[in-house]
Motif scaffolding. Sequence first.
Motif, short mmCIF file in Angstrom:
data_model
loop_
_atom_site.label_atom_id
_atom_site.label_comp_id
_atom_site.label_asym_id
_atom_site.label_seq_id
_atom_site.Cartn_x
_atom_site.Cartn_y
_atom_site.Cartn_z
N MET A 37 0.84 -1.20 0.00
CA MET A 37 0.00 0.00 0.00
C MET A 37 0.88 1.26 0.00
N GLU A 38 0.49 2.23 -0.77
CA GLU A 38 1.19 3.51 -0.80
C GLU A 38 0.87 4.30 0.46
N GLY A 39 1.78 5.15 0.89
CA GLY A 39 1.61 5.92 2.12
C GLY A 39 0.39 6.81 2.11
N ASP A 40 0.15 7.49 1.00
CA ASP A 40 -1.02 8.38 0.96
C ASP A 40 -2.33 7.60 1.03
N THR A 41 -2.33 6.37 0.52
CA THR A 41 -3.52 5.52 0.62
C THR A 41 -3.77 5.14 2.08
N PHE A 42 -2.70 4.82 2.80
CA PHE A 42 -2.81 4.49 4.22
C PHE A 42 -3.36 5.68 5.01
N ILE A 43 -2.84 6.86 4.75
CA ILE A 43 -3.33 8.07 5.43
C ILE A 43 -4.80 8.31 5.10
N ASP A 44 -5.18 8.13 3.83
CA ASP A 44 -6.59 8.28 3.43
C ASP A 44 -7.49 7.32 4.21
N LEU A 45 -7.03 6.09 4.44
CA LEU A 45 -7.81 5.12 5.21
C LEU A 45 -7.97 5.57 6.66
N LEU A 46 -6.90 6.09 7.25
CA LEU A 46 -6.99 6.60 8.62
C LEU A 46 -7.99 7.75 8.70
N GLY A 67 8.75 2.01 2.26
CA GLY A 67 9.03 3.17 3.12
C GLY A 67 9.11 4.48 2.37
N SER A 68 8.35 4.58 1.29
CA SER A 68 8.45 5.75 0.40
C SER A 68 7.77 7.02 0.94
N PHE A 69 7.07 6.93 2.05
CA PHE A 69 6.29 8.04 2.58
C PHE A 69 6.81 8.39 3.95
N GLY A 70 7.41 9.57 4.09
CA GLY A 70 8.02 9.96 5.36
C GLY A 70 7.47 11.26 5.91
N ILE A 71 8.25 11.87 6.78
CA ILE A 71 7.85 13.10 7.47
C ILE A 71 7.52 14.23 6.49
N SER A 75 3.84 15.80 6.29
CA SER A 75 3.61 17.22 6.56
C SER A 75 2.80 17.86 5.43
N LEU A 76 3.15 17.55 4.19
CA LEU A 76 2.43 18.10 3.04
C LEU A 76 1.00 17.62 2.97
N ILE A 77 0.80 16.31 3.18
CA ILE A 77 -0.56 15.76 3.06
C ILE A 77 -1.43 16.23 4.22
N SER A 78 -0.84 16.50 5.39
CA SER A 78 -1.65 16.98 6.52
C SER A 78 -2.26 18.34 6.22
N GLU A 79 -1.51 19.18 5.54
CA GLU A 79 -2.05 20.49 5.16
C GLU A 79 -3.14 20.34 4.11
N LYS A 80 -2.89 19.49 3.14
CA LYS A 80 -3.84 19.27 2.05
C LYS A 80 -5.13 18.61 2.54
N LYS A 81 -5.01 17.65 3.47
CA LYS A 81 -6.18 16.88 3.92
C LYS A 81 -6.75 17.40 5.24
N ASN A 82 -6.19 18.51 5.75
CA ASN A 82 -6.74 19.20 6.91
C ASN A 82 -6.75 18.37 8.20
N PHE A 83 -5.59 17.83 8.58
CA PHE A 83 -5.42 17.24 9.90
C PHE A 83 -4.10 17.73 10.47
N ASP A 84 -4.01 17.72 11.79
CA ASP A 84 -2.80 18.20 12.45
C ASP A 84 -1.75 17.11 12.43
N PHE A 85 -0.54 17.50 12.16
CA PHE A 85 0.58 16.58 12.19
C PHE A 85 1.65 17.13 13.12
N ILE A 86 2.08 16.31 14.06
CA ILE A 86 3.12 16.69 15.01
C ILE A 86 4.27 15.72 14.87
N SER A 87 5.45 16.25 14.62
CA SER A 87 6.65 15.43 14.50
C SER A 87 7.52 15.65 15.73
N LEU A 88 7.85 14.55 16.41
CA LEU A 88 8.66 14.62 17.62
C LEU A 88 9.93 13.81 17.44
N ASP A 89 11.00 14.22 18.12
CA ASP A 89 12.19 13.36 18.10
C ASP A 89 11.94 12.19 19.05
#
Length: 103
Positions: A37-46, A67-71, A75-89
């Motif tokens: 499954m592609e990363g954007d498809t996984f995010i769409d399912l969530l 592993g083609s879909f990373g931070i 970050s880009l898809i969160s803006e486009k799909k209107n959800f908050d994304f928080i990246s932590l170390d």
Amino acid sequence: NYESDEVETLYQKVALCSKKALDFVVVIDFSSHFSRMEGDTFIDLLLEYLNMKVMIEGQDFRCGYKGSFGIKELSLISEKKNFDFISLDIDEVVCWIREYLRL
């Protein structure tokens, strides 16, 4: 009865989540279909099935086929799909999880 600080089995993880008043737990069967499954498809399912509003991930997060879909993509898809994304170390993720489990 599970009293150790270490969570090992799926049953123990779900029981711990239940004690912390989480509404639900999603268990994903990592099948051959899921692995391709592609990363954007996984995010769409969530977004579609879980109505995800926020996603918190570590800096080394990867998903999608090979592993083609990373931070950056997240970050880009969160803006486009209107959800908050928080990246932590990783240290922040561990602290956040430990603090949550104390609630």
